[in-house]
Design an enzyme around this catalytic site. Structure first.
Site, short mmCIF file in Angstrom:
data_model
loop_
_atom_site.label_atom_id
_atom_site.label_comp_id
_atom_site.label_asym_id
_atom_site.label_seq_id
_atom_site.Cartn_x
_atom_site.Cartn_y
_atom_site.Cartn_z
CE LYS A 10 -3.90 -2.23 2.42
NZ LYS A 10 -4.83 -2.10 3.58
CE1 TYR A 54 -9.33 -3.00 0.32
CE2 TYR A 54 -8.63 -1.18 -1.08
CZ TYR A 54 -8.33 -2.19 -0.19
OH TYR A 54 -7.02 -2.41 0.19
CG ASN A 71 -3.38 -2.58 6.95
OD1 ASN A 71 -3.25 -2.19 5.80
ND2 ASN A 71 -4.49 -3.19 7.38
CD GLU A 91 -8.75 -9.01 -3.69
OE1 GLU A 91 -7.58 -9.36 -3.44
OE2 GLU A 91 -9.61 -8.88 -2.79
NE ARG A 132 -2.18 -5.91 7.10
CZ ARG A 132 -3.34 -6.42 6.72
NH1 ARG A 132 -3.97 -7.33 7.47
NH2 ARG A 132 -3.90 -6.03 5.59
CG HIS A 164 -5.13 -6.29 -0.42
ND1 HIS A 164 -6.33 -6.37 0.24
CD2 HIS A 164 -5.20 -7.12 -1.49
CE1 HIS A 164 -7.12 -7.21 -0.43
NE2 HIS A 164 -6.46 -7.69 -1.48
P1 IDP Z 1 -7.76 -6.85 5.44
O1 IDP Z 1 -6.93 -5.85 4.67
O2 IDP Z 1 -7.01 -7.36 6.63
O3 IDP Z 1 -8.36 -7.93 4.57
P2 IDP Z 1 -10.42 -5.63 5.48
O4 IDP Z 1 -11.41 -5.85 6.57
O5 IDP Z 1 -10.67 -6.30 4.17
O6 IDP Z 1 -8.98 -6.02 6.07
O7 IDP Z 1 -10.32 -4.07 5.26
C1 IDP Z 1 -9.64 -3.51 4.15
C2 IDP Z 1 -8.76 -2.38 4.64
O8 IDP Z 1 -9.59 -1.33 5.17
C3 IDP Z 1 -7.84 -2.74 5.82
O9 IDP Z 1 -6.64 -3.37 5.43
C4 IDP Z 1 -7.61 -1.40 6.45
O10 IDP Z 1 -6.67 -0.62 5.71
C5 IDP Z 1 -8.99 -0.75 6.33
N1 IDP Z 1 -9.86 -1.03 7.48
C6 IDP Z 1 -10.50 -2.19 7.77
N2 IDP Z 1 -11.24 -2.10 8.89
C7 IDP Z 1 -11.10 -0.84 9.33
C8 IDP Z 1 -11.63 -0.12 10.45
O11 IDP Z 1 -12.39 -0.65 11.28
N3 IDP Z 1 -11.23 1.17 10.59
C9 IDP Z 1 -10.39 1.78 9.71
N4 IDP Z 1 -9.88 1.15 8.64
C10 IDP Z 1 -10.20 -0.15 8.44
MG MG Z 2 -9.76 -7.76 3.02
#
Ligand code: IDP
Ligand code: MG
Length: 139
Positions: free
Chosen positions: A12, A52, A119, A133, A105, A122
């Site tokens: 990212k 997304y 983080n 994707e 992470r 992805h």
């Molecule tokens: P992942 O990347 O671990 O699969 P996802 O739930 O798919 O997590 O969420 C996509 C991205 O959105 C996350 O990597 C993070 O950058 C952001 N994100 C997810 N949940 C939250 C939240 O509760 N608050 C703020 N940002 C979030």
């Molecule tokens: Mg995800």
């Protein structure tokens, strides 16, 4: 012979800004997965909305699009047995404060107090997501 499992990995914008592209690739390669495709791009809203789509309507959706389009990202396809689950393990929990040390992470990210969690990486979360994707980032 069936083809090996593939996943989509992104470094990212926070990871690229901090010069962690090589570190992420090393961790993927050191684990034994093979990087088969690699590209740097700056994602636009249309591409990110597709990627997304499951998060549309959530409070962090707009901040997520803003963040993910804030600078270049590196997209790659990695392959190997169980690479989808394996890379999710390497990446660690979504929240970098909760991510275990030893994970990307957990070792390299922290809470920055922003509306969206930054983080570093992805990784696709299922075969269906990976297939979807990969088509978005590699044509
Ligand atoms: P992942 O990347 O671990 O699969 P996802 O739930 O798919 O997590 O969420 C996509 C991205 O959105 C996350 O990597 C993070 O950058 C952001 N994100 C997810 N949940 C939250 C939240 O509760 N608050 C703020 N940002 C979030
Ligand atoms: Mg995800």
């Amino acid at each position: 012979m069936s083809s090996p499992e593939k996943t989509l990995i992104l470094v990212k914008p926070d990871g690229v800004r901090r010069g962690l592209v090589g570190e992420v690739i090393s961790r993927v390669e050191n684990k034994g997965y093979k990087v088969t495709n690699l590209r740097m791009l700056t994602a636009d809203r249309a591409l990110l909305t597709k990627h997304y789509e499951e998060h549309q309507g959530k409070p962090f959706f707009e901040p997520l699009l803003e963040f993910m389009s804030s600078g270049p990202i590196v997209a790659m396809i990695a392959e190997g047995e169980q690479v989808i689950q394996g890379f999710r393990k390497l990446a660690g929990a979504t929240d970098p404060t909760q991510a275990e040390p030893g994970t990307i992470r957990g070792d390299l990210a922290r809470d920055m107090g922003t509306k969206v969690i930054q983080n570093i990486v992805h990784g696709s979360d299922s075969k269906e997501s990976a297939e979807r994707e990969i088509k978005i980032y590699f044509n």
